[in-house]
Write an enzyme that holds these catalytic residues in place. Sequence first.
Site, mmCIF file in Angstrom:
data_model
loop_
_atom_site.group_PDB
_atom_site.id
_atom_site.type_symbol
_atom_site.label_atom_id
_atom_site.label_comp_id
_atom_site.label_asym_id
_atom_site.label_seq_id
_atom_site.Cartn_x
_atom_site.Cartn_y
_atom_site.Cartn_z
ATOM 1 C CE1 TYR A 165 -3.487 -2.636 5.611
ATOM 2 C CE2 TYR A 165 -3.386 -0.290 5.114
ATOM 3 C CZ TYR A 165 -3.402 -1.602 4.690
ATOM 4 O OH TYR A 165 -3.325 -1.899 3.350
ATOM 5 C CB THR B 80 -0.897 -0.010 1.261
ATOM 6 O OG1 THR B 80 -1.551 1.244 1.377
ATOM 7 C CG2 THR B 80 -0.098 -0.242 2.531
ATOM 8 C CG ASP B 81 -1.192 4.972 -1.002
ATOM 9 O OD1 ASP B 81 -1.752 4.341 -0.075
ATOM 10 O OD2 ASP B 81 -1.794 5.833 -1.688
ATOM 11 C CD GLU B 82 -3.581 3.592 4.375
ATOM 12 O OE1 GLU B 82 -3.389 3.487 5.588
ATOM 13 O OE2 GLU B 82 -4.692 3.575 3.847
ATOM 14 C CE LYS C 281 0.017 -4.571 2.991
ATOM 15 N NZ LYS C 281 -0.340 -5.916 2.429
HETATM 16 P P1 NAD Z 1 -9.618 -7.362 1.967
HETATM 17 O O1 NAD Z 1 -9.631 -7.079 3.426
HETATM 18 O O2 NAD Z 1 -10.836 -7.085 1.143
HETATM 19 O O3 NAD Z 1 -9.269 -8.902 1.724
HETATM 20 C C1 NAD Z 1 -8.256 -9.565 2.432
HETATM 21 C C2 NAD Z 1 -8.398 -11.054 2.173
HETATM 22 O O4 NAD Z 1 -7.337 -11.728 2.873
HETATM 23 C C3 NAD Z 1 -9.702 -11.651 2.676
HETATM 24 O O5 NAD Z 1 -10.251 -12.537 1.729
HETATM 25 C C4 NAD Z 1 -9.293 -12.407 3.940
HETATM 26 O O6 NAD Z 1 -10.121 -13.524 4.240
HETATM 27 C C5 NAD Z 1 -7.871 -12.831 3.578
HETATM 28 N N1 NAD Z 1 -7.043 -13.076 4.767
HETATM 29 C C6 NAD Z 1 -6.889 -12.267 5.840
HETATM 30 N N2 NAD Z 1 -6.051 -12.830 6.730
HETATM 31 C C7 NAD Z 1 -5.643 -13.999 6.187
HETATM 32 C C8 NAD Z 1 -4.747 -15.023 6.609
HETATM 33 N N3 NAD Z 1 -4.115 -14.949 7.783
HETATM 34 N N4 NAD Z 1 -4.546 -16.076 5.788
HETATM 35 C C9 NAD Z 1 -5.188 -16.174 4.592
HETATM 36 N N5 NAD Z 1 -6.054 -15.244 4.151
HETATM 37 C C10 NAD Z 1 -6.264 -14.161 4.933
HETATM 38 O O7 NAD Z 1 -8.352 -6.598 1.401
HETATM 39 P P2 NAD Z 1 -8.152 -5.892 -0.018
HETATM 40 O O8 NAD Z 1 -8.678 -4.521 0.039
HETATM 41 O O9 NAD Z 1 -8.577 -6.825 -1.069
HETATM 42 O O10 NAD Z 1 -6.547 -5.778 -0.023
HETATM 43 C C11 NAD Z 1 -5.735 -6.824 -0.542
HETATM 44 C C12 NAD Z 1 -4.279 -6.441 -0.390
HETATM 45 O O11 NAD Z 1 -4.025 -5.237 -1.091
HETATM 46 C C13 NAD Z 1 -3.851 -6.177 1.054
HETATM 47 O O12 NAD Z 1 -2.564 -6.698 1.224
HETATM 48 C C14 NAD Z 1 -3.857 -4.666 1.173
HETATM 49 O O13 NAD Z 1 -2.926 -4.237 2.131
HETATM 50 C C15 NAD Z 1 -3.445 -4.268 -0.216
HETATM 51 N N6 NAD Z 1 -3.936 -2.954 -0.692
HETATM 52 C C16 NAD Z 1 -5.262 -2.632 -0.602
HETATM 53 C C17 NAD Z 1 -5.704 -1.410 -1.115
HETATM 54 C C18 NAD Z 1 -7.159 -1.011 -1.058
HETATM 55 O O14 NAD Z 1 -7.477 0.131 -1.399
HETATM 56 N N7 NAD Z 1 -8.076 -1.885 -0.689
HETATM 57 C C19 NAD Z 1 -4.790 -0.529 -1.696
HETATM 58 C C20 NAD Z 1 -3.433 -0.900 -1.750
HETATM 59 C C21 NAD Z 1 -3.022 -2.116 -1.264
HETATM 60 O O1 DAU Z 2 -4.188 3.951 0.362
HETATM 61 C C1 DAU Z 2 -4.392 2.570 0.259
HETATM 62 C C2 DAU Z 2 -5.259 2.101 1.398
HETATM 63 O O2 DAU Z 2 -6.571 2.556 1.122
HETATM 64 C C3 DAU Z 2 -5.238 0.584 1.583
HETATM 65 O O3 DAU Z 2 -3.947 0.182 1.939
HETATM 66 C C4 DAU Z 2 -6.249 0.161 2.655
HETATM 67 O O4 DAU Z 2 -6.289 -1.254 2.748
HETATM 68 C C5 DAU Z 2 -7.610 0.694 2.266
HETATM 69 O O5 DAU Z 2 -8.548 0.363 3.266
HETATM 70 C C6 DAU Z 2 -7.562 2.201 2.053
HETATM 71 O O6 DAU Z 2 -7.330 2.894 3.307
HETATM 72 P P1 DAU Z 2 -8.099 4.258 3.671
HETATM 73 O O7 DAU Z 2 -8.071 4.429 5.129
HETATM 74 O O8 DAU Z 2 -7.614 5.381 2.835
HETATM 75 O O9 DAU Z 2 -9.581 3.855 3.125
HETATM 76 P P2 DAU Z 2 -11.027 4.067 3.747
HETATM 77 O O10 DAU Z 2 -12.002 3.681 2.689
HETATM 78 O O11 DAU Z 2 -11.163 3.415 5.087
HETATM 79 O O12 DAU Z 2 -11.106 5.625 3.961
HETATM 80 C C7 DAU Z 2 -10.927 6.520 2.862
HETATM 81 C C8 DAU Z 2 -11.006 7.927 3.415
HETATM 82 O O13 DAU Z 2 -12.370 8.169 3.822
HETATM 83 C C9 DAU Z 2 -10.161 8.150 4.649
HETATM 84 O O14 DAU Z 2 -9.639 9.472 4.612
HETATM 85 C C10 DAU Z 2 -11.135 8.011 5.804
HETATM 86 C C11 DAU Z 2 -12.437 8.498 5.214
HETATM 87 N N1 DAU Z 2 -13.662 7.862 5.756
HETATM 88 C C12 DAU Z 2 -13.742 6.511 5.795
HETATM 89 C C13 DAU Z 2 -14.866 5.878 6.288
HETATM 90 C C14 DAU Z 2 -14.926 4.362 6.387
HETATM 91 C C15 DAU Z 2 -14.747 8.651 6.140
HETATM 92 O O15 DAU Z 2 -14.697 9.890 6.059
HETATM 93 N N2 DAU Z 2 -15.869 8.034 6.611
HETATM 94 C C16 DAU Z 2 -15.961 6.669 6.739
HETATM 95 O O16 DAU Z 2 -17.015 6.170 7.227
#
Ligand code: NAD
Ligand code: DAU
Length: 351
Positions: A158, A132-134, A162
């Site tokens: 989180y 992630t970019d975080e 990561k």
């Molecule tokens: P998600 O939470 O939707 O899915 C995570 C999946 O991993 C689920 O299916 C869960 O059951 C599985 N899992 C969790 N713990 C596990 C374990 N111990 N063993 C096996 N499986 C396990 O997450 P996502 O949003 O699909 O993100 C996927 C990956 O991409 C993550 O590594 C996250 O850090 C990264 N990422 C997410 C975003 C985003 O915006 N969602 C952006 C950048 C990077």
């Molecule tokens: O940047 C990549 C990341 O983006 C991933 O690594 C994470 O897995 C993914 O969950 C996401 O993280 P964020 O914290 O940026 O996403 P989220 O959707 O939780 O929140 C997006 C923005 O919206 C953040 O500034 C918080 C705000 N927010 C979120 C929720 C859930 C609200 O204002 N209200 C809300 O109810």
Amino acid sequence: MILVTGGAGFIGANFVLNWLASQSEPVVNVDKLTYAGNLNNLASLKGDSRHIFVHADIGDSDTISALLAQHKPRAILHFAAESHVDRSIHGPAAFIETNVNGTFRLLEATRAYWQSLDAEAKQSFRFLHVSTDEVYGSLEADDPPFSETTAYAPNSPYSASKAASDHLVRAYHHTYGMPTLTTNCSNNYGPYHFPEKLIPLVITNARAGKDLPIYGDGSQVRDWLFVSDHCAAIRRVLENGRVGETYNVGGWNEKTNLNVVHTICDLLDELKPKSAGSYRDQIRFVKDRPGHDKRYAIDARKLERELGWKPAETFETGLRKTVEWYLANDVWTDQVLSGEYKNWVELQYQS
Ligand code: NAD
Ligand code: DAU
């Protein structure tokens, strides 16, 4: 074949679906099925022998080692993680367990497997870590976007977990020569996104007539990328990325949270108008996220320059597709909005 971890989650499921739609190579999909894992995301693959689902924890070394020995994947794509920042604030332990210890155990099992391969297979094998970019922390309004050389400064449990996993992957390449690749991506959105995250939460709450919670003043900025563009970037890095390198993936779509929520409301007003008023009337400003990162922005020029990747969707086209998908998939949403999800909403928004 390839082995994917976390392929029942949001991005992993999109990746598996896109992969099998465009090529014949089978996928072993290892997922623990936490609250975020959902086999309904993969329902369209029922009966497809190219998809082998295994219900397992990445930290279960015996099971992972046995799977590697059995299926002999040419690559591992590591998506599995605890991924929600707010949950990491309420309960960081699960994030350390899966993202740090789980990744470590997966790397150890992979190292033993990789070292057992013959010279050719050893050279072509890849371990691609999805991150992630975080990990880079938070930007001020006039800072340049994160590049691959930006110093790590994670701010939430989180992102710290990561960051730790990224460092482990780096170390396994540097120390053991394991052929790793790491991608650091910005915020994804699209189909099958669990509705605890901003975009799907706002769509599902709006449709249910509930409040649309905006943390603080809604001025925080995220860089949004449609999920299939992220999947395409991962495929490109897998095939042509330079071993040991990291690649930033982003959409060049910086938006404030308030802007995102307004755009969703406007799309819903157009596609599913209410009998009276606008969905914007449901917006509520609520208490801010502790340690809320102000701004993320990704410089994705390395990926474009070296591997020719560019996002296909703009925020406007991707968000319209996303809203349309949620409107057409009530059954998926209703199934998700039950059980454990209700407990989470109570904890996060009513306390
Ligand atoms: P998600 O939470 O939707 O899915 C995570 C999946 O991993 C689920 O299916 C869960 O059951 C599985 N899992 C969790 N713990 C596990 C374990 N111990 N063993 C096996 N499986 C396990 O997450 P996502 O949003 O699909 O993100 C996927 C990956 O991409 C993550 O590594 C996250 O850090 C990264 N990422 C997410 C975003 C985003 O915006 N969602 C952006 C950048 C990077
Ligand atoms: O940047 C990549 C990341 O983006 C991933 O690594 C994470 O897995 C993914 O969950 C996401 O993280 P964020 O914290 O940026 O996403 P989220 O959707 O939780 O929140 C997006 C923005 O919206 C953040 O500034 C918080 C705000 N927010 C979120 C929720 C859930 C609200 O204002 N209200 C809300 O109810």
